[in-house]
Scaffold this motif. Structure first.
Motif, short mmCIF file in Angstrom:
data_model
loop_
_atom_site.label_atom_id
_atom_site.label_comp_id
_atom_site.label_asym_id
_atom_site.label_seq_id
_atom_site.Cartn_x
_atom_site.Cartn_y
_atom_site.Cartn_z
N GLY A 1 5.53 -15.18 -23.55
CA GLY A 1 5.98 -15.45 -22.19
C GLY A 1 7.06 -16.50 -22.09
O GLY A 1 7.63 -16.70 -21.01
N ASP A 2 7.35 -17.23 -23.19
CA ASP A 2 8.35 -18.29 -23.12
C ASP A 2 9.77 -17.74 -23.05
O ASP A 2 10.68 -18.44 -22.61
N LEU B 1 14.96 -11.69 -24.77
CA LEU B 1 15.96 -12.72 -25.09
C LEU B 1 15.29 -13.84 -25.88
O LEU B 1 14.66 -14.73 -25.31
N ILE B 2 15.47 -13.83 -27.21
CA ILE B 2 14.83 -14.83 -28.05
C ILE B 2 15.74 -16.03 -28.32
O ILE B 2 15.27 -17.09 -28.73
N GLN B 3 17.06 -15.85 -28.09
CA GLN B 3 18.03 -16.93 -28.20
C GLN B 3 19.07 -16.73 -27.09
O GLN B 3 19.12 -15.65 -26.49
#
Length: 235
Positions: free
Chosen positions: A124-125, A206-208
């Motif tokens: 969820g972050d 979107l991880i970065q």
């Protein structure tokens, strides 16, 4: 009767003598002699002219009366985005538009539901969204528009390179167009390499700041396969 030449000369001589006496009475010969003897007037001395000095000075710019009492305008610096290019790659032939396969509404909705179930298992972050593939995304022009609100909130406010990482960890660089909020160059290669078709649902995670992890739920896959994929992601 014609006047004789001798008589004409006598009359002319008489008139000349009369004119001469009249000039003497008016003292005109004496005046003529006085003017000839008079010396020419002395020329006036030249004035001393000061050399002209050219100088420059700053003066306030004249403004219209309507704006004279208003503050001077403030000019804002405008930044123009440079166009982003990808390294040249192998050119893939276009998929024939006549060979398009269109997903039914039921199949499309089923793939979206599977993608939502998969999305619920993600961390969820990091923000994410789901994009259902349309024919224009996977054939023809290969242009992928993204969610406008998501792009304005999370992606750079300029054209940039956005990297897509599939579930195997392989990377595909794409060109992100800020004003159009979509992926242009590089997206075709990702779509062709993963054999995307109309109705497939993709989860963009979107991880970065400029890196998406992509999860694909196939429109023609069975329910058991997608349940397995979702459990693999959660683990």
């Amino acid at each position: 009767m014609v006047m004789s030449k001798v008589k004409y000369e006598a009359i002319r001589q008489q008139r000349m003598e009369e004119n001469k006496r009249k000039l003497e009475q008016l003292h005109l010969p004496l005046l003529s002699q006085a003017l000839q003897k008079a010396s020419s007037p002395k020329p006036s001395p030249m004035k001393n002219v000061k050399p002209r000095i050219i100088r420059t000075e700053l003066v306030p710019v004249r403004r219209s009366g309507r704006f004279a009492n208003k503050p001077a305008p403030h000019y804002k610096e405008v930044i123009f985005n440079e166009r982003v290019h990808l390294p040249r790659r192998i050119v893939y032939p276009k998929r024939g538009l006549s060979n398009r396969v269109y997903a039914s509404d039921e199949a499309r909705e089923s793939a979206i539901q599977k993608a939502e179930k998969l999305e619920s298992t993600l961390e969820g972050d990091h923000p994410s969204f789901i994009r259902s593939m349309l024919p224009s995304h996977v054939t023809g022009g290969f242009w992928l528009g993204l969610q406008s609100a998501f792009c304005k909130r999370h992606l750079p406010r300029r054209d940039d390179i956005v990297t897509l990482i599939d579930e195997q960890g392989d990377e595909w660089p794409t060109v992100y167009l800020f004003r159009k909020t979509g992926l242009s160059g590089g997206w075709k290669k990702f779509a062709v390499d993963h054999e995307l078709v109309d109705g497939d649902a993709l989860v963009f995670h979107l991880i970065q700041p400029t890196v998406f992890k992509i999860y694909i739920t196939r429109v023609n896959s069975s329910a058991e396969e997608n349940v397995t994929e979702a459990s693999d992601v959660s683990s």
